[in-house]
Design a protein around this motif. Structure first.
Motif, short mmCIF file in Angstrom:
data_model
loop_
_atom_site.label_atom_id
_atom_site.label_comp_id
_atom_site.label_asym_id
_atom_site.label_seq_id
_atom_site.Cartn_x
_atom_site.Cartn_y
_atom_site.Cartn_z
N ALA A 97 0.87 -1.46 0.07
CA ALA A 97 -0.19 0.04 -0.19
C ALA A 97 0.74 1.21 -0.07
N LEU A 98 1.80 1.21 0.75
CA LEU A 98 2.87 2.58 0.76
C LEU A 98 3.54 2.74 -0.49
N LEU A 99 3.93 1.54 -1.21
CA LEU A 99 4.50 1.62 -2.40
C LEU A 99 3.60 2.41 -3.56
N TYR A 100 2.26 1.65 -3.31
CA TYR A 100 1.47 2.43 -4.32
C TYR A 100 1.21 4.03 -4.09
N ILE A 101 1.03 4.31 -2.62
CA ILE A 101 0.97 5.65 -2.26
C ILE A 101 2.18 6.49 -2.66
N LEU A 102 3.32 5.90 -2.37
CA LEU A 102 4.37 6.76 -2.79
C LEU A 102 4.69 7.22 -4.50
N LEU A 103 4.16 5.77 -5.07
CA LEU A 103 4.10 6.05 -6.66
C LEU A 103 3.39 7.14 -6.97
N LEU A 104 2.07 7.17 -6.54
CA LEU A 104 1.30 8.10 -6.85
C LEU A 104 1.45 9.34 -6.36
N ALA A 105 2.20 9.67 -5.39
CA ALA A 105 2.40 11.02 -4.81
C ALA A 105 3.59 11.38 -5.66
N GLN A 106 4.28 10.48 -6.24
CA GLN A 106 5.66 11.13 -6.98
C GLN A 106 5.35 11.39 -8.50
N ILE A 107 4.20 10.78 -8.91
CA ILE A 107 3.67 11.27 -10.28
C ILE A 107 3.17 12.49 -9.96
N VAL A 108 2.12 12.92 -9.02
CA VAL A 108 1.39 14.22 -8.98
C VAL A 108 2.68 15.07 -8.71
N LEU A 109 3.39 14.88 -7.79
CA LEU A 109 4.53 15.81 -7.55
C LEU A 109 5.18 16.31 -8.63
N GLY A 110 5.77 15.11 -9.62
CA GLY A 110 6.43 15.45 -10.92
C GLY A 110 5.82 16.36 -11.78
N PHE A 111 4.54 16.22 -11.73
CA PHE A 111 3.77 16.92 -12.90
C PHE A 111 3.57 18.34 -12.20
N MET A 112 3.30 18.43 -11.05
CA MET A 112 3.13 19.56 -10.46
C MET A 112 4.26 20.69 -10.24
N PHE A 113 5.58 19.76 -10.10
CA PHE A 113 6.85 20.43 -10.33
C PHE A 113 7.07 21.06 -11.51
N ARG A 114 6.77 20.21 -12.31
CA ARG A 114 6.97 20.87 -13.98
C ARG A 114 6.18 22.01 -14.15
N TRP A 115 4.62 21.90 -13.86
CA TRP A 115 3.91 23.04 -14.14
C TRP A 115 4.53 24.26 -13.27
N ALA A 116 4.74 23.99 -12.18
CA ALA A 116 5.31 25.22 -11.39
C ALA A 116 6.55 26.02 -11.79
N GLN A 117 7.22 25.21 -12.60
CA GLN A 117 8.32 25.74 -13.43
C GLN A 117 8.12 26.56 -14.41
N GLY A 118 6.77 26.32 -15.06
CA GLY A 118 6.36 27.14 -16.06
C GLY A 118 6.98 26.63 -17.39
N GLU A 119 7.49 25.75 -17.50
CA GLU A 119 7.98 24.99 -18.73
C GLU A 119 7.40 23.92 -19.27
N ALA A 120 6.93 23.94 -20.63
CA ALA A 120 6.39 23.08 -21.40
C ALA A 120 7.04 21.60 -21.27
N PHE A 121 6.27 20.59 -21.16
CA PHE A 121 7.03 19.41 -21.33
C PHE A 121 6.35 18.24 -22.27
N GLU A 122 7.09 17.61 -22.69
CA GLU A 122 6.60 16.57 -23.85
C GLU A 122 6.93 15.30 -23.41
N PHE A 123 6.10 14.26 -24.20
CA PHE A 123 6.18 12.83 -24.13
C PHE A 123 7.28 12.65 -25.48
N PHE A 124 8.48 12.24 -25.18
CA PHE A 124 9.25 11.76 -26.30
C PHE A 124 9.09 12.56 -27.48
N GLY A 125 8.91 13.90 -27.46
CA GLY A 125 8.42 14.82 -28.64
C GLY A 125 7.45 14.50 -29.41
N VAL A 126 6.70 13.69 -29.00
CA VAL A 126 5.31 13.50 -29.66
C VAL A 126 4.15 14.45 -29.40
#
Length: 184
Positions: A97-126
């Motif tokens: 359960a903790l692994l799932y919680i950390l994985l979900l938290a990490q994904i949300v934090l990663g997206f929010m971190f990138r958005w807070a930087q104000g920079e666009a991000f791409e999926f393999f340039g696609v």
């Protein structure tokens, strides 16, 4: 000590989709962690650092898709095999359960971190991932620190998870690792 059966029946093994999601998640988590550690040694602004960060972001999006797929599969079709009684069983369930919680938290934090930087991000340039928040330097530092701390917690817990799987295989000899291992 328990002795493992030489071959497990299909009922005693995880299904192929569960195994696929497990190993894809493991590979992505290791690759994501490694890429972040490697670029931390590279000078800012270098093409290699930029490319590693772009790869990290794309793999992070892949991880998000894999985790969503994994959770949907687990909640609907995935085989849940539990054999540990008592405290050991509770510890295993809490660890998962903790692994799932950390994985979900990490994904949300990663997206929010990138958005807070104000920079666009791409999926393999696609395709580009649109921002859902305005750039915010204060949030950027907070989210970046949280993202790093959760990464370390995740890699430590995943390492313990792997150590326990090896202990079950070599010490307890109860077939736990074999149930998640692809093939026969």
């Amino acid at each position: 000590m328990l002795v493992a059966k030489p071959l497990l029946t299909p009922r005693e093994r995880y299904d192929h989709a569960t195994m696929f999601f497990h190993w894809v998640t493991a590979v992505l988590v290791i690759a994501l962690f490694a890429s972040a550690q490697i670029w931390s040694f590279l000078a800012k602004g270098t093409p290699l650092r930029h490319n590693l960060q772009a790869l990290h972001i794309s793999m992070g999006i892949l991880l998000a898709v894999a985790i969503i797929g994994r959770l949907l599969w687990r909640l609907t079709q995935g085989r849940r095999l539990s054999h540990l009684p008592g405290v050991a069983g509770l510890a295993a369930k809490a660890g998962h359960a903790l692994l799932y919680i950390l994985l979900l938290a990490q994904i949300v934090l990663g997206f929010m971190f990138r958005w807070a930087q104000g920079e666009a991000f791409e999926f393999f340039g696609v395709f580009s991932v649109p921002s859902l928040m305005a750039p915010n330097p204060d949030w950027r530092h907070t989210l970046g620190g949280l993202h790093e701390n959760v990464a370390w917690a995740l890699i430590i817990l995943a390492g313990l998870h792997a150590c326990m799987a090896l202990a079950h295989h070599y010490w307890f000899k109860d077939g736990v690792l074999v149930r998640m291992w692809p093939g026969r």
